[in-house]
Design an enzyme around this catalytic site. Structure first.
Site, PDB file in Angstrom:
ATOM      1  N   ASP A 155       0.562   6.683  -6.580  1.00 26.83           N
ATOM      2  CA  ASP A 155      -0.416   7.733  -6.313  1.00 26.83           C
ATOM      3  C   ASP A 155      -0.016   8.965  -7.127  1.00 26.83           C
ATOM      4  O   ASP A 155       0.956   9.631  -6.777  1.00 26.83           O
ATOM      5  CB  ASP A 155      -0.286   8.045  -4.809  1.00 26.83           C
ATOM      6  CG  ASP A 155      -1.600   8.380  -4.182  1.00 26.83           C
ATOM      7  OD1 ASP A 155      -2.504   8.743  -4.917  1.00 26.83           O
ATOM      8  OD2 ASP A 155      -1.691   8.291  -2.937  1.00 26.83           O
ATOM      9  N   GLU A 182       1.722   0.260  -5.517  1.00 23.76           N
ATOM     10  CA  GLU A 182       0.774   1.352  -5.729  1.00 23.76           C
ATOM     11  C   GLU A 182       1.504   2.625  -6.128  1.00 23.76           C
ATOM     12  O   GLU A 182       2.572   2.944  -5.585  1.00 23.76           O
ATOM     13  CB  GLU A 182      -0.027   1.591  -4.450  1.00 23.76           C
ATOM     14  CG  GLU A 182      -1.145   2.588  -4.683  1.00 23.76           C
ATOM     15  CD  GLU A 182      -1.963   2.881  -3.433  1.00 23.76           C
ATOM     16  OE1 GLU A 182      -2.955   3.603  -3.563  1.00 23.76           O
ATOM     17  OE2 GLU A 182      -1.600   2.396  -2.343  1.00 23.76           O
ATOM     18  N   HIS A 227       0.851  -1.191   0.000  1.00 25.10           N
ATOM     19  CA  HIS A 227       0.000   0.000   0.000  1.00 25.10           C
ATOM     20  C   HIS A 227       0.888   1.244   0.000  1.00 25.10           C
ATOM     21  O   HIS A 227       1.911   1.269   0.695  1.00 25.10           O
ATOM     22  CB  HIS A 227      -0.859  -0.014   1.273  1.00 25.10           C
ATOM     23  CG  HIS A 227      -1.633   1.245   1.503  1.00 25.10           C
ATOM     24  ND1 HIS A 227      -2.642   1.668   0.668  1.00 25.10           N
ATOM     25  CD2 HIS A 227      -1.547   2.192   2.481  1.00 25.10           C
ATOM     26  CE1 HIS A 227      -3.148   2.804   1.122  1.00 25.10           C
ATOM     27  NE2 HIS A 227      -2.502   3.144   2.209  1.00 25.10           N
ATOM     28  N   ASN A 228       0.512   2.280  -0.765  1.00 29.89           N
ATOM     29  CA  ASN A 228       1.315   3.522  -0.816  1.00 29.89           C
ATOM     30  C   ASN A 228       2.809   3.195  -0.865  1.00 29.89           C
ATOM     31  O   ASN A 228       3.592   3.653  -0.025  1.00 29.89           O
ATOM     32  CB  ASN A 228       1.005   4.420   0.393  1.00 29.89           C
ATOM     33  CG  ASN A 228      -0.366   5.067   0.258  1.00 29.89           C
ATOM     34  OD1 ASN A 228      -1.057   4.890  -0.750  1.00 29.89           O
ATOM     35  ND2 ASN A 228      -0.773   5.822   1.255  1.00 29.89           N
ATOM     36  N   GLU A 288      -3.410   5.083  -8.627  1.00 33.44           N
ATOM     37  CA  GLU A 288      -4.414   5.984  -8.069  1.00 33.44           C
ATOM     38  C   GLU A 288      -4.184   7.326  -8.748  1.00 33.44           C
ATOM     39  O   GLU A 288      -3.165   7.978  -8.527  1.00 33.44           O
ATOM     40  CB  GLU A 288      -4.290   6.075  -6.556  1.00 33.44           C
ATOM     41  CG  GLU A 288      -5.580   6.601  -5.983  1.00 33.44           C
ATOM     42  CD  GLU A 288      -5.579   6.650  -4.478  1.00 33.44           C
ATOM     43  OE1 GLU A 288      -6.101   7.628  -3.945  1.00 33.44           O
ATOM     44  OE2 GLU A 288      -5.055   5.718  -3.853  1.00 33.44           O
ATOM     45  N   HIS A 316       1.753  11.358  -1.379  1.00 37.24           N
ATOM     46  CA  HIS A 316       0.471  11.141  -0.706  1.00 37.24           C
ATOM     47  C   HIS A 316      -0.256  12.475  -0.705  1.00 37.24           C
ATOM     48  O   HIS A 316       0.063  13.362   0.079  1.00 37.24           O
ATOM     49  CB  HIS A 316       0.718  10.618   0.715  1.00 37.24           C
ATOM     50  CG  HIS A 316      -0.486   9.972   1.318  1.00 37.24           C
ATOM     51  ND1 HIS A 316      -1.365   9.210   0.581  1.00 37.24           N
ATOM     52  CD2 HIS A 316      -0.974   9.971   2.591  1.00 37.24           C
ATOM     53  CE1 HIS A 316      -2.322   8.766   1.368  1.00 37.24           C
ATOM     54  NE2 HIS A 316      -2.115   9.216   2.584  1.00 37.24           N
TER      55      HIS A 316
END
Length: 755
Positions: A336, A334, A304-305, A383, A349
């Protein structure tokens, strides 16, 4: 007795390292300081200090290093590339989550000496056998304790050493062993005598007892006796006849015993301490599962992230975080993406103070590191918070940098009824993102769709009504104001992982496509698992689901992935940068099958008509609970928790089972006062396991403290299906998941059907 031998000291590169060099240690464009580095005489320790720091210095062991990268192979060295050419630069990469060390030499020759020298030493460390490793460990302790460096150790130095080694021994016994080892009556021990002292100190009475039970003459195990031990205790059955002579050949140090086809106590102990004598079935460590089933039939190691090395609010975004996750076997990363200046998308983020990196640099890093640990596919979970223009830039970077590695077309040109397999997708990167329409040909695919994934919205039910109903697949949905355009170029790169909003299991059964994937927050997934576990398992047999941590976990903490695996969720994304129980479980599950990042789900979770529910395991066909009995016998050389002089640990062992709700349980031994060196418990812990195929077993060693929380000493986690019964050693890992040899537990395990 120097375990290094003279050969390695003759290497010209090693000679340069031993003579020492002044290298620049670089932390950023503005932080570049000279430090004096040298390799110590043990050939294992690198020592360095600032020229001005008086007596202060630092050291690290070669065993802590994983690799050396040559040239501008880190973000820091890339940032000073104009100042220092690549042939002066190198990076020392440490195991686990420890930061790298970026160094610049004064000349290309000096850089090469350190690069080649350290590589040779790393190779030597990695290829040591158990005996050499132990010799090295003893040698290291001797060097540490020989304060005046005269190659001898007085009793006073030995007493100090025992404290350092976590041994609380009464002085009389220590002096008795010291006198026995001091054959020359000189009042001090040289290295060979110290080895004898160490051997007497580490005499394993509990292993000797097992040896005696099977040895006719008490001196050796004849071939038949060893076969008997393997068959009876290690539960090897018929295989023991073939295995016994192999073990003698591999572990017996004495040639005369080998000639008799026998095993001495030394050989027996070496076998029990080896990988073959460990708790983990060796054949399960290798790639052994069927890799030709649809992707939805596997658990997939997921991050994640991925870009974060620390917390979610102020942490450092880094390419290194991608390298570390991929190195740990992660197969779903991931990215972003946000609008950047100069028309270049950035990764960070959003709406926080985390630092920013370029999207194109992330993709270049992915290209280089995606397949170093595993050949199986990597899913790139996008994302996307960019406008159409920068989305098109992203599409261009993906196509140009990844080239053929990026999967952009159907494998056989036909609309799939099930997802392709990891085997078919070897060496490929798959983009997971929103897509205009489906794989079915649409006459006039609309360009309007919601761009951003709904992942970080505080409300789980955040609607992202992208076009999903089959009749609406190709139609213009009514468009909400929050929607922005989706770039056709980026959309076209999505093949088998189209992000869609979840509209319920009933809708998925009648309308869902196998290539559609939904993301669920941990709380939404937990709720579904509890309320409709069997539906979730069935859904996951055909479609992929991705679970991510709650947006409230700003400290990058993790949730328990086991609850999600129990309903068949494949992409259970964790913060890889955060050590602890949850990452131990992840490392435990994916430690099997060649650490390739894919683990085949049990057959009762792969069948499209399955009605398995983790809440009611007894209702499934083929329900066969097992009894697990673990006798925790002893511990060996546990590391010190508190480095204060004179502090010695009070260890206890806890065994934890993670699995379906009925299988969650913990049992622990009592604690042993003041003995981290060779504590003996001889306590048995019993468990009943209802779904063995989904259970993980975690061994934790802690330092008991009656006034506050116990301190963590070490742990080891593995799938129940990988446990070898019999007398086994468990080689403990640090909080970070790295090895801490020779720390281990000695246990006797029996597994039987519950009748």
């Amino acid at each position: 007795m120097d375990p290094e031998g003279s050969r390695i000291q003759d290497d010209p590169h090693i000679k340069v390292m031993m003579a020492g060099s002044t290298l620049r240690k670089v932390k950023s464009r503005s932080w570049k300081k000279q430090r004096h580095f040298r390799l110590l005489e043990d050939g294992q320790t690198i020592w360095y200090k600032s020229r001005w720091a008086g007596r202060g210095h630092s050291t690290f062991s070669i065993s802590e290093l994983e690799a050396v990268r040559e040239g501008h192979q880190s973000e820091v060295l890339l940032s000073i590339a104009e100042e220092f050419p690549a042939d002066l630069c190198f990076t020392l990469v440490f195991h686990g989550r420890q930061g790298n060390l970026d160094l610049v030499a004064d000349s290309p020759e000096e850089a090469q000496a350190w690069i080649q020298g350290v590589r040779r030493l790393i190779h030597k460390t990695q290829t040591m056998d158990e005996k050499e490793r132990l010799d090295q460990w003893v040698w290291d302790w001797f060097q540490k304790a020989d304060k005046n460096k005269d190659g001898k150790m007085t009793f006073k130095e030995v007493r100090k050493l025992l404290k350092m080694m976590n041994v609380d021994m009464n002085e009389e016994h220590a002096l008795h062993l010291f006198t026995m080892a001091d054959k020359s009556d000189s009042g001090s021990l040289e290295i060979e005598q110290f080895v004898l002292f160490y051997k007497m100190l580490t005499q394993r009475d509990e292993v000797w007892k097992v040896f005696q039970d099977y040895s006719g003459d008490g001196e050796k195990l004849m071939l038949e006796e060893l076969e008997n031990f393997l068959k009876t205790e290690q539960q090897e059955g018929e295989q023991s006849v073939q295995h016994a002579p192999e073990l003698i050949d591999r572990y017996e140090p004495s040639d005369s015993a080998k000639k008799q086809g026998a095993m001495s106590f030394d050989g027996f102990q070496m076998y029990l301490c080896s990988q073959e004598g460990s708790i983990f079935k060796p054949e399960h460590r290798e790639l052994h599962q069927d890799m030709s089933q649809p992707l939805s039939h596997y658990f997939i190691s997921s991050s994640h992230n991925t870009y974060l090395l620390e917390d979610q609010l102020r942490g450092h975004s880094s390419l290194e975080a991608y390298i570390q996750a991929l190195k740990r076997g992660c197969r779903c990363v991931e990215v972003d993406c946000w609008e950047g200046g100069d028309g270049e998308p950035i990764v960070y983020h959003g709406h926080t103070l985390t630092s920013k990196i370029l999207f194109r640099d992330v993709i270049s890093t992915l290209k280089e590191y995606a397949f170093k640990t595993s050949d199986f596919p990597v899913i790139l979970s996008l994302e996307n918070h960019c406008g159409v223009e920068q989305q098109t830039v992203m599409a261009r970077h993906l196509s140009q940098i990844l080239g053929d590695t990026l999967l952009t077309t159907l494998l056989d040109g036909t609309i799939p009824q099930q997802l392709p397999s990891p085997q078919e997708l070897k060496g490929k990167i798959l983009l997971k993102a929103k897509k205009i329409g489906g794989l079915e040909v649409c006459p006039d695919g609309t360009l309007t769709d919601e761009v951003s994934d709904d992942e970080e919205m505080p409300n789980d039910e955040a609607e992202s009504a992208s076009a999903e109903n089959p009749p609406a697949e190709c139609s213009n949905h009514d468009v909400k104001k929050s929607k922005s355009k989706l770039s056709r170029e980026l959309s076209d790169l999505v093949v088998y992982c189209k992000s869609v909003h979840f509209h319920g299991f009933e809708h998925a059964r009648s309308h869902g496509k196998c290539y559609e994937i939904s993301s669920f927050s941990e709380s939404k997934a937990k709720k579904l698992a509890k309320e409709a576990g069997a539906d979730f398992v069935q859904y996951n047999s055909r479609q992929l689901s991705r679970i991510y941590p709650s947006g409230l976990r700003t400290d990058s903490s993790n949730y328990n992935p086991q609850e999600m695996w129990s309903v068949g969720c494949q992409i259970v994304a964790l913060n890889f940068q955060t050590a602890g129980l949850e990452m131990d479980l992840n490392d435990g599950l994916f430690g099997q099958n060649g650490r390739c990042g894919f683990v085949l789900k049990p057959d009762f979770m792969r069948d499209g008509h399955t009605r398995f529910s983790p809440e009611k395991p007894e209702e499934r066909q083929g329900y066969k609970p097992q009894r697990l009995s673990i006798q925790v016998i002893s511990g060996q050389q546990l590391p010190k928790v508190n480095q204060k002089e004179g502090s010695i640990v009070d260890p206890l062992v806890r065994v934890e089972i993670y699995g379906v709700p009925q299988d969650q349980s913990k049992e622990e031994t009592s604690h042993i006062n003041n003995n981290g060196f060779n504590p003996v418990w001889n306590e048995t812990l019993n468990f009943v396991i209802h779904v063995p195929e989904l259970a993980l077993v975690r061994f934790v060693v802690e330092d008991y403290d009656k006034a506050s929380r116990n301190d963590f000493i070490g742990q080891f986690t593995l799938p129940f299906t990988c446990v070898q019964p019999g007398y086994r050693h468990i080689h403990l890992l640090s909080r970070d998941g790295t090895a801490i040899p020779p720390s281990s537990l000695f246990v006797n395990i029996s597994i039987s059907d519950l009748t």
